[in-house]
Design a protein around this motif. Structure first.
Motif, PDB file in Angstrom:
ATOM      1  N   TYR A   1      12.466  10.837   0.414  1.00 48.08           N
ATOM      2  CA  TYR A   1      12.402   9.432   0.781  1.00 48.08           C
ATOM      3  C   TYR A   1      11.764   9.276   2.159  1.00 48.08           C
ATOM      4  N   GLY A   2      12.265  10.060   3.113  1.00 51.98           N
ATOM      5  CA  GLY A   2      11.785   9.975   4.491  1.00 51.98           C
ATOM      6  C   GLY A   2      10.302  10.287   4.592  1.00 51.98           C
ATOM      7  N   GLU A   3       9.887  11.291   3.838  1.00 50.78           N
ATOM      8  CA  GLU A   3       8.494  11.711   3.914  1.00 50.78           C
ATOM      9  C   GLU A   3       7.561  10.621   3.376  1.00 50.78           C
ATOM     10  N   ILE A   4       7.933  10.046   2.229  1.00 52.88           N
ATOM     11  CA  ILE A   4       7.070   9.002   1.654  1.00 52.88           C
ATOM     12  C   ILE A   4       7.052   7.768   2.555  1.00 52.88           C
ATOM     13  N   ALA A   5       8.226   7.399   3.076  1.00 47.07           N
ATOM     14  CA  ALA A   5       8.296   6.239   3.964  1.00 47.07           C
ATOM     15  C   ALA A   5       7.373   6.448   5.169  1.00 47.07           C
ATOM     16  N   ARG A   6       7.400   7.670   5.711  1.00 48.20           N
ATOM     17  CA  ARG A   6       6.575   7.970   6.887  1.00 48.20           C
ATOM     18  C   ARG A   6       5.089   7.879   6.522  1.00 48.20           C
ATOM     19  N   LYS A   7       4.733   8.465   5.394  1.00 48.85           N
ATOM     20  CA  LYS A   7       3.318   8.450   5.000  1.00 48.85           C
ATOM     21  C   LYS A   7       2.823   7.037   4.707  1.00 48.85           C
ATOM     22  N   LEU A   8       3.696   6.224   4.117  1.00 48.30           N
ATOM     23  CA  LEU A   8       3.307   4.831   3.845  1.00 48.30           C
ATOM     24  C   LEU A   8       3.024   4.117   5.157  1.00 48.30           C
ATOM     25  N   GLN A   9       3.875   4.376   6.145  1.00 49.04           N
ATOM     26  CA  GLN A   9       3.711   3.773   7.454  1.00 49.04           C
ATOM     27  C   GLN A   9       2.389   4.222   8.074  1.00 49.04           C
ATOM     28  N   GLU A  10       2.123   5.512   7.997  1.00 48.83           N
ATOM     29  CA  GLU A  10       0.901   6.072   8.594  1.00 48.83           C
ATOM     30  C   GLU A  10      -0.375   5.523   7.960  1.00 48.83           C
ATOM     31  N   THR A  11      -0.309   5.231   6.656  1.00 49.45           N
ATOM     32  CA  THR A  11      -1.524   4.811   5.959  1.00 49.45           C
ATOM     33  C   THR A  11      -1.646   3.298   5.855  1.00 49.45           C
ATOM     34  N   LYS A  12      -0.736   2.595   6.538  1.00 49.18           N
ATOM     35  CA  LYS A  12      -0.686   1.143   6.400  1.00 49.18           C
ATOM     36  C   LYS A  12      -1.989   0.474   6.857  1.00 49.18           C
ATOM     37  N   ALA A  13      -2.477   0.851   8.032  1.00 49.55           N
ATOM     38  CA  ALA A  13      -3.678   0.215   8.588  1.00 49.55           C
ATOM     39  C   ALA A  13      -4.867   0.439   7.663  1.00 49.55           C
ATOM     40  N   GLU A  14      -4.953   1.652   7.157  1.00 50.80           N
ATOM     41  CA  GLU A  14      -6.057   1.995   6.262  1.00 50.80           C
ATOM     42  C   GLU A  14      -5.974   1.173   4.972  1.00 50.80           C
ATOM     43  N   ARG A  15      -4.758   0.961   4.476  1.00 51.07           N
ATOM     44  CA  ARG A  15      -4.608   0.147   3.262  1.00 51.07           C
ATOM     45  C   ARG A  15      -5.050  -1.292   3.497  1.00 51.07           C
ATOM     46  N   THR A  16      -4.617  -1.853   4.642  1.00 52.53           N
ATOM     47  CA  THR A  16      -4.979  -3.232   4.964  1.00 52.53           C
ATOM     48  C   THR A  16      -6.505  -3.375   5.036  1.00 52.53           C
ATOM     49  N   ARG A  17      -7.135  -2.400   5.682  1.00 50.51           N
ATOM     50  CA  ARG A  17      -8.588  -2.440   5.790  1.00 50.51           C
ATOM     51  C   ARG A  17      -9.217  -2.441   4.400  1.00 50.51           C
ATOM     52  N   TYR A  18      -8.704  -1.587   3.533  1.00 49.34           N
ATOM     53  CA  TYR A  18      -9.281  -1.456   2.195  1.00 49.34           C
ATOM     54  C   TYR A  18      -9.094  -2.740   1.382  1.00 49.34           C
ATOM     55  N   ILE A  19      -7.900  -3.302   1.460  1.00 48.10           N
ATOM     56  CA  ILE A  19      -7.623  -4.525   0.688  1.00 48.10           C
ATOM     57  C   ILE A  19      -8.532  -5.671   1.151  1.00 48.10           C
ATOM     58  N   ASN A  20      -8.733  -5.751   2.467  1.00 50.45           N
ATOM     59  CA  ASN A  20      -9.633  -6.790   2.978  1.00 50.45           C
ATOM     60  C   ASN A  20     -11.043  -6.607   2.458  1.00 50.45           C
ATOM     61  N   GLU A  21     -11.455  -5.357   2.436  1.00 52.79           N
ATOM     62  CA  GLU A  21     -12.793  -5.063   1.944  1.00 52.79           C
ATOM     63  C   GLU A  21     -12.918  -5.423   0.459  1.00 52.79           C
ATOM     64  N   PHE A  22     -11.816  -5.195  -0.271  1.00 48.22           N
ATOM     65  CA  PHE A  22     -11.787  -5.488  -1.701  1.00 48.22           C
ATOM     66  C   PHE A  22     -11.870  -6.996  -1.952  1.00 48.22           C
ATOM     67  N   LEU A  23     -11.162  -7.760  -1.109  1.00 48.96           N
ATOM     68  CA  LEU A  23     -11.058  -9.204  -1.349  1.00 48.96           C
ATOM     69  C   LEU A  23     -12.246 -10.001  -0.796  1.00 48.96           C
ATOM     70  N   LYS A  24     -12.880  -9.442   0.236  1.00 47.83           N
ATOM     71  CA  LYS A  24     -13.937 -10.183   0.948  1.00 47.83           C
ATOM     72  C   LYS A  24     -14.971 -10.810   0.010  1.00 47.83           C
ATOM     73  N   PRO A  25     -15.546 -10.035  -0.905  1.00 46.10           N
ATOM     74  CA  PRO A  25     -16.576 -10.641  -1.770  1.00 46.10           C
ATOM     75  C   PRO A  25     -16.020 -11.657  -2.773  1.00 46.10           C
ATOM     76  N   LEU A  26     -14.675 -11.755  -2.880  1.00 46.55           N
ATOM     77  CA  LEU A  26     -14.097 -12.682  -3.854  1.00 46.55           C
ATOM     78  C   LEU A  26     -13.770 -14.045  -3.238  1.00 46.55           C
ATOM     79  N   ASN A  27     -13.547 -14.037  -1.919  1.00 48.11           N
ATOM     80  CA  ASN A  27     -12.963 -15.214  -1.275  1.00 48.11           C
ATOM     81  C   ASN A  27     -13.712 -16.518  -1.515  1.00 48.11           C
ATOM     82  N   ASP A  28     -15.022 -16.489  -1.420  1.00 47.88           N
ATOM     83  CA  ASP A  28     -15.778 -17.738  -1.584  1.00 47.88           C
ATOM     84  C   ASP A  28     -15.567 -18.328  -2.965  1.00 47.88           C
ATOM     85  N   ALA A  29     -15.695 -17.478  -3.984  1.00 46.28           N
ATOM     86  CA  ALA A  29     -15.534 -17.965  -5.362  1.00 46.28           C
ATOM     87  C   ALA A  29     -14.105 -18.458  -5.607  1.00 46.28           C
TER      88      ALA A  29
END
Ligand code: MN
Length: 739
Positions: free
Chosen positions: A209-237
């Motif tokens: 549990y501790g290990e996954i929680a830590r890794k999720l925390q560590e990769t949070k910024a990278e996930r946010t960046r990716y999701i933004n990149e994913f959504l960017k081309p959709l926003n206008d439509a």
């Protein structure tokens, strides 16, 4: 008591603060009575719990206040539930009585508090988990709020479990996984389910549990960046649709990530679907479906979809009420991304399930998924024949299973639990269709009754008036409804047969000038049966021959009196179905007593040592109940042989046949968490191919002890069974019970 030391003033402030937070969290409309009731409940609870503290050292009252807040804020319940939540522990733990609650708040709140009190007492008794389930479900049918408040109670206890000793933590975590997480799932309380699973895992597997929680925390910024990149081309439509929308990219629960790591055997870094992108649109009910598909179109115009990953839970909601449109697309960097498209209403139902569903009840024309679920809960609970093991089975297959979607010939949709058979389908439409079912066609082709339904199957049933269920049918159904209907039909059949037996007995006794009412129970007892219907049935089946009655009874003044001469002086019973005692469910083996067929003696297998074919045995002549067959190793044997040597006769088995024996085994082992009973049952019945008659298991603190009754053919099979059981990873000892 350890913990934070606060003075009285500080504690008062803390309590007031918690109470104000609760009031602020209430979203339901309230009138003055509601507000007064909440205030009164709060004051009663403060007073009643004033001397109690939680394990952490904080004032106990903070617990019911917090439970009430969870009910209000996280489930969205109204004033009735909030009042009951505030009072949920007072009857059990303090002087306040249920009657006082009834007098002050009325019947409904008293009923809920009573239900909660009963559920609380649940784990103190050493009853099997299945029994506990039954209690929870019964309460569920009385008032769903009892179970919803209980969930809030359990959630708060799980969130604050740190102060408990380790063995209690484990016990509570196991119960949560076993009962509350699946129930939350079934009630569609998604956020509760995931939090239950995560919190339980935090206790049972702290490292992972501790290990996954830590890794999720560590990769949070990278996930946010990716999701933004994913959504960017959709926003206008998306903006052009003209309805407000929001997007989230919440990661999956720690529990489900851990599950993936374990089942797929991949490291955290290689799990591509750590999160799903959710697009939630605020749109009127009428336009929901249309707009969701429009969004689907916008998403898949930009990101290439994987066709087989499209799931339309809008047209056909899941059985727990879940509605959403799911697709998986190939996002930037070639990564697979799951996209969930839904309306605000669907999102609320997805998060809060039943509680939210209630709010929207009746506003769309979907069949009420919970109503039909409650119906099946009711059917299972109302089945008086179901024993605990059967109940657990019914429960698992019917209440928590995924579902399969099939159609009637007219094209009506029916939802059955996954694994349901063609015969289950017949019973699900109507019991009469089930009873008289003679043939079943799936997609126009004949199938066996036990055919497992597949999504999209179209099923049609042919019936015939002469048809009726048999014992065998029980093996061809999995749903609680079908099982209970078949069982009760067979019981009815047995009763009808018994009528015939009863009539012949009445005739016989009349001829013997014996009063029926006053003597029938003497016969029940004499033949070792437990009730009259069983006696009638045995007579009807000609397993008890009435013509022999006079050999065993004298008639004295209209009463049957057992002839009490010594058993071995008794004339051998006539050939065929003589008047031998019937040992229920136990087919007699081939046995020789003093070199002669044991059938000539009135014999039965001793209950104390339960011999099976192949055991070394001897026969012991009793005064009133014929010859008893004991194992030579029976603890009673030495005593019998020493004191009544003249009554001991040689006995031996001749050959193995198709007869089987009931033997009892005591097993102990390590309780590796929930599901131990299922795993054992599975190993015993599937891997070892043995027949379980009954199974009782009791676990505490990582250790379990249980009793299994098995049907075995002979000593050899018994030895194989014992060996097989001993080899199971969780089993430590297996001992044959000698009584
Ligand atoms: Mn509580």
């Amino acid at each position: 008591m350890p913990g934070t030391v606060l003075n009285q003033e500080e504690e008062k402030k803390l309590i007031m603060h918690a109470y104000r937070k609760l009031l602020k969290s209430i979203k339901a409309k309230m009138d003055n009575t509601d507000r007064n009731n909440i205030r009164m409940a709060y004051e009663i609870a403060v007073e009643a719990h004033s001397k109690q503290r939680r394990k952490s050292g904080e004032p106990y009252i903070l617990h019911p206040i917090e439970v009430a807040r969870i009910c209000a804020e996280e489930i969205g319940l109204g004033p009735t539930a909030i009042v009951a939540a505030l009072l949920h522990d007072v009857v059990e733990d303090t002087e306040v009585t249920l009657k006082e609650i009834h007098d002050r708040f009325g019947g409904r709140i008293a009923l809920i508090v009573d239900g909660l009190t009963k559920l609380d007492g649940l784990y103190n008794v050493a009853s099997p988990q299945a029994e506990n389930f039954k209690k929870v479900l019964k309460t569920l049918l009385e008032d769903v709020r009892v179970v919803l408040i209980k969930m809030a109670d359990r959630l708060h206890n799980m969130r604050t479990l740190g102060a408990m000793p380790r063995h209690k933590q484990l016990k509570i975590a196991a119960e949560t996984t076993f009962i509350y997480a699946p129930l939350a799932h079934r009630l569609g309380l998604y956020s509760f389910k995931t939090e239950f699973q995560d919190l339980a895992m935090k206790i049972t597997e702290p490292e992972m549990y501790g290990e996954i929680a830590r890794k999720l925390q560590e990769t949070k910024a990278e996930r946010t960046r990716y999701i933004n990149e994913f959504l960017k081309p959709l926003n206008d439509a998306l903006k052009e649709i003209g309805f407000p929308y929001r997007t989230t990219g919440r990661p999956k629960s720690i529990y489900s990530i851990a599950n993936k790591i374990k089942t797929k055997n991949v490291p955290f870094e290689e799990i591509y679907d750590l999160f799903a992108v959710r697009i939630i649109v605020d749109v009127p009910l009428k336009k929901e479906k249309q707009i969701c598909w429009q969004i689907y179109s916008i998403v898949t115009d930009v990101h290439k979809p994987i066709a087989e990953r499209l799931k339309d839970w809008i047209t056909t909601p899941k059985a727990n009420g879940y509605e959403s449109l799911h697709t998986t697309v190939i996002g930037p960097e070639g990564r697979y991304v799951e996209v969930q498209i839904r309306s605000e209403r669907m999102d609320e139902i997805a998060e809060k399930g039943f509680a939210a569903h209630w709010k929207y009840k009746g506003i769309n024309d979907q069949p009420d998924v919970f109503d039909s679920w409650f119906d099946s809960v009711r059917e299972i609970l109302e089945n008086p024949d179901s024993d605990t093991v059967e109940f657990l089975n019914d429960f698992k297959t019917n209440l928590f299973a995924e579902e399969v979607y099939v159609y009637t010939p007219k094209g009506d949709l029916k939802i059955l639990p996954k694994g349901a058979t063609a015969l289950d389908f017949a019973f699900s439409i109507h019991s009469d269709l089930g009873y008289h079912c003679t043939a079943i066609k799936v997609n126009k082709k004949l199938v066996p009754f036990g055919y497992q339904l597949q999504n999209g199957d179209q099923v049609s049933i042919t019936t015939g008036n002469g048809q009726k269920p048999t014992e065998n049918w029980l093996k061809m159904v999995v749903t609680g409804k079908a099982r209970s209907k078949i069982r009760s039909a067979m019981k009815e059949e047995r009763r009808k047969q018994g009528e015939i037996g009863k009539e012949s007995l009445q005739r016989k006794l009349r001829n013997m000038k014996v009063d029926f009412e006053n003597n029938v129970d003497i016969l029940v007892k004499y033949f070792g049966l437990t009730n009259r219907p069983d006696l009638y049935f045995e007579i009807a089946m000609e397993r008890i021959a009435l013509s022999d009655l006079k050999n065993y009874f004298e008639v004295d003044n209209g009463r049957l009196v057992e002839i009490t001469h010594k058993e071995h002086e008794k004339k051998p019973a006539p050939e065929g179905d003589g008047l031998s005692k019937i040992k229920k469910d136990l087919v007699k083996p081939r046995l020789l007593i003093n070199g002669e067929s044991a059938d000539k003696y009135e014999y039965s297998l001793a209950n104390c040592c339960k011999p099976v074919m192949g055991d070394d045995v001897f026969a012991f002549l009793t005064i009133s109940s014929g010859a008893k067959i004991h194992r030579t190793s029976c603890p009673n044997a030495t005593n019998l042989m020493a004191n009544y040597g003249y009554r001991v006769m040689k006995a031996e088995w001749v050959s193995s046949g198709d007869t089987s024996f009931v033997i009892d085994l005591k097993i102990t082992g390590i309780d590796k968490g929930p599901g131990v009973i299922e795993r054992l049952t599975h190993s015993i019945s599937t891997d070892l191919g043995l027949n379980i008659r009954s199974f009782y298991i009791d676990g505490r603190e990582g250790y379990f002890e249980g009793k299994i009754s098995l049907l075995v053919l002979n000593k050899n099979q018994l030895n194989v069974a014992i060996k097989g059981l001993k080899n199971l990873p969780e089993v430590s000892t297996v001992v044959r019970i000698e009584d």
